[in-house]
Write an enzyme that holds these catalytic residues in place. Structure first.
Site, short mmCIF file in Angstrom:
data_model
loop_
_atom_site.label_atom_id
_atom_site.label_comp_id
_atom_site.label_asym_id
_atom_site.label_seq_id
_atom_site.Cartn_x
_atom_site.Cartn_y
_atom_site.Cartn_z
N ALA A 147 -28.36 26.02 79.49
CA ALA A 147 -29.32 26.23 80.58
C ALA A 147 -30.01 24.92 80.95
O ALA A 147 -30.23 24.64 82.14
CB ALA A 147 -30.36 27.27 80.17
N TYR A 206 -20.28 55.11 78.49
CA TYR A 206 -19.24 54.39 79.20
C TYR A 206 -17.86 54.94 78.84
O TYR A 206 -16.99 55.12 79.70
CB TYR A 206 -19.32 52.90 78.87
CG TYR A 206 -18.54 52.03 79.82
CD1 TYR A 206 -19.08 51.63 81.04
CD2 TYR A 206 -17.27 51.58 79.50
CE1 TYR A 206 -18.38 50.82 81.91
CE2 TYR A 206 -16.56 50.77 80.36
CZ TYR A 206 -17.12 50.40 81.57
OH TYR A 206 -16.40 49.60 82.43
N GLU A 231 -19.52 35.09 83.00
CA GLU A 231 -19.59 34.36 84.26
C GLU A 231 -20.49 33.15 84.05
O GLU A 231 -21.64 33.30 83.62
CB GLU A 231 -20.14 35.26 85.37
CG GLU A 231 -19.33 36.53 85.59
CD GLU A 231 -19.72 37.70 84.70
OE1 GLU A 231 -20.83 37.71 84.12
OE2 GLU A 231 -18.90 38.63 84.56
#
Length: 184
Positions: free
Chosen positions: A111, A166, A133
């Protein structure tokens, strides 16, 4: 929703295979840290990368995704072009318990270099390698190191089990391995 501590994460990994392979303590010597931490697990990025490029003037369309918009790379490092984007996946395979939701945050080392990690929540009873991502927000190329820490997963335990998990709804990204591209 309490956040689960290291002893719970360790027990779930050892007894139920929640994280495989599981690294019981943080490894930091000469690498971007990975492994078990106080309230989370720092996962590693694998050595497969899909780097987005505009060479063929492709359009990114989540309903009609084409691989013409990226190049595949495999190696110990990956260079993310300036203001660009890479898909990768975790080394670890996750099996999320029915009463747990997992969220992900990027590592501070990346970061602070302008690399932002995005991972959607891991839902109850989801399993697989996690597609990661990674955005390079800087005007400079940036390097990612394979088999080192990329993000931290936090495990939130719900008050009870959901009515539908899920797995119950046969989610489209269930049991994925490698980088999973968008699916409709």
């Amino acid at each position: 929703m309490p956040i689960m501590p290291d002893r719970w994460i360790r027990r779930m990994a050892e007894e139920r295979g929640m994280i495989e392979p599981f690294v019981e303590a943080q490894r930091r010597q000469g690498v971007i840290s990975f492994g078990l931490s106080s309230y989370g697990y720092d996962a590693r990025v694998a050595d497969e990368f899909k780097v987005f490029t505009n060479v063929d003037n492709a359009l990114v369309d989540p309903k009609n995704f084409s691989d013409a918009g990226f190049v595949s790379r495999k190696g110990e490092t990956c260079i993310v072009p300036p203001n660009s984007f890479v898909l990768a996946h975790t080394v670890e395979y996750f099996r999320i318990p029915r009463d747990v939701l997992v969220i992900c945050l990027g590592k501070s080392t990346y970061a602070r270099c302008g690399l932002i990690v995005n991972v959607t929540p891991l839902e109850p009873e989801w399993e697989g390698q996690v597609t990661i991502e990674i955005s390079n927000t800087t005007p400079l190329p940036a390097r990612i190191y394979a088999n080192e820490g990329i993000c931290q997963f936090l495990f939130l335990k719900g008050e009870g089990e959901p009515e539908v998990s899920y797995a119950d709804r046969a989610g489209k990204y269930m049991r994925q391995r490698g980088v999973s591209l968008p699916r409709l």
